[in-house]
Design an enzyme around this catalytic site. Sequence first.
Site, PDB file in Angstrom:
ATOM      1  N   SER A   1      -4.200   0.248   2.158  1.00 12.75           N
ATOM      2  CA  SER A   1      -2.877   0.561   2.525  1.00 12.75           C
ATOM      3  C   SER A   1      -2.944   0.450   3.995  1.00 12.75           C
ATOM      4  O   SER A   1      -3.439  -0.005   5.123  1.00 12.75           O
ATOM      5  CB  SER A   1      -2.172   1.536   2.252  1.00 12.75           C
ATOM      6  OG  SER A   1      -0.862   2.002   2.715  1.00 12.75           O
TER       7      SER A   1
ATOM      8  N   LYS B   1       3.784  -0.901   2.373  1.00 10.65           N
ATOM      9  CA  LYS B   1       2.801   0.204   2.325  1.00 10.65           C
ATOM     10  C   LYS B   1       3.117   1.985   1.697  1.00 10.65           C
ATOM     11  O   LYS B   1       2.213   2.088   0.775  1.00 10.65           O
ATOM     12  CB  LYS B   1       2.089   0.244   3.843  1.00 10.65           C
ATOM     13  CG  LYS B   1       1.008  -1.235   3.841  1.00 10.65           C
ATOM     14  CD  LYS B   1      -0.361  -1.221   3.629  1.00 10.65           C
ATOM     15  CE  LYS B   1      -0.156  -2.825   3.605  1.00 10.65           C
ATOM     16  NZ  LYS B   1      -1.445  -3.667   2.951  1.00 10.65           N
TER      17      LYS B   1
ATOM     18  N   TYR C   1       6.375  -4.550   6.672  1.00 10.50           N
ATOM     19  CA  TYR C   1       5.106  -4.104   6.236  1.00 10.50           C
ATOM     20  C   TYR C   1       5.440  -2.644   5.659  1.00 10.50           C
ATOM     21  O   TYR C   1       4.430  -2.403   5.192  1.00 10.50           O
ATOM     22  CB  TYR C   1       4.437  -4.287   7.451  1.00 10.50           C
ATOM     23  CG  TYR C   1       3.281  -4.000   7.325  1.00 10.50           C
ATOM     24  CD1 TYR C   1       2.443  -5.057   6.412  1.00 10.50           C
ATOM     25  CD2 TYR C   1       2.864  -3.182   7.792  1.00 10.50           C
ATOM     26  CE1 TYR C   1       1.102  -5.031   6.055  1.00 10.50           C
ATOM     27  CE2 TYR C   1       1.331  -3.174   7.732  1.00 10.50           C
ATOM     28  CZ  TYR C   1       0.573  -3.930   7.268  1.00 10.50           C
ATOM     29  OH  TYR C   1      -1.527  -3.556   7.041  1.00 10.50           O
TER      30      TYR C   1
END
Length: 272
Positions: free
Chosen positions: A139, A157, A153
Site C-alpha cells: 500500500s 490504497k 489511486y
Amino acid sequence: MNSRPVVIVTGAAQGLGAATALEFANRGYECVLIDRNGTAMKAVAADIEKLGRRAIQCVGDLSDLAFAESAVTRCVQELGRIDVLVNNAAWRKIGTMRAMQADEWDQTLRVCLTVPAFLAKWCAAEMEPAKRGVILNISSIQAKLASGISPAYIAAKGGLDSLTYELATLYGPSGVRVLSLNLGAIDTEMSADYVSEDGENVSDAIRQFAEGMIPLRRFGRADEIARSIAMLASDDASYMTGACLEIDGGWTHQSSPYPLKNKQFPKEFPSS
C-alpha cells in the site's frame, strides 16, 4: 511435492517487484513472477535462476482476472504450494478528480484493489489447508495523506488497507497472516514520471519537496524495502497480522519540511 517455499510477486519485472523477487530467491524461495513486461521479466528470472531457484514467468495483464487466476493455478500445478503472496503491482493516472475519466478510475481500482483481493482469495485457498501462509499488500502512505492529484489511486490504497483488516480476520484462524505495507517515497520508475500539464517533467521538484519532508532525508531504495517485505513474510514476524505498517523514512508523523525548520533553527536542522 516441492520442499522449498514459494512466493508469488506481482509487478515483478522491474523496480520494487523485481528487487522483492530477488530477495526472496536469496532466502531460498522458488518464485512466480507476474507482469505484463515479458522482456524485463526474463532478465529478473535469469538472475533468480543464477541463484539456483526456479522462476516461473507469467506474462499478461493483471487487470484480466482470468489471467490472474491462471497464474495461481500454474503455481500450484508446477510448484505444489504457495507460501507468500506479494500484491505489489500498481497502476495509476496522475490528475485531479475534475479530469478523471471513468475508465481510468476503473482500471486503477481493478489493478490496485480488485486483483489483490482475488489473488488473496485464490492463494488463501491453498494456504489454509496447509495452516500457513502470508499475504503482503503493498500500500502507500497516500492512503492517509491526500495529494489532490491521484483520487483513484488513493481510494484504492485506502481500500487495500481496509481489505487487509478484513482478510486477516477471516484467514487468521487458519494460520494465514495478512499485512499492509504503507510505503513512502521509494526510488522506482513510478517516482520519476510526474509531468505537468504542459509536458514538463516535474519529478525533480517533487523529489526535492519529498526529501524535505522525510526525517531520513532520502528516498527509500528498492532493495532495502524488499528486505523489509521478506522479513515480514518470515517467522521473525510470526505474530504480526491485520496491521498497516509504515515504511516511509518517518514522513507520515512529522509535519513541516526541513528547509523550513532550518530557517527557524539553523543550528539544529540541516538545510539539505
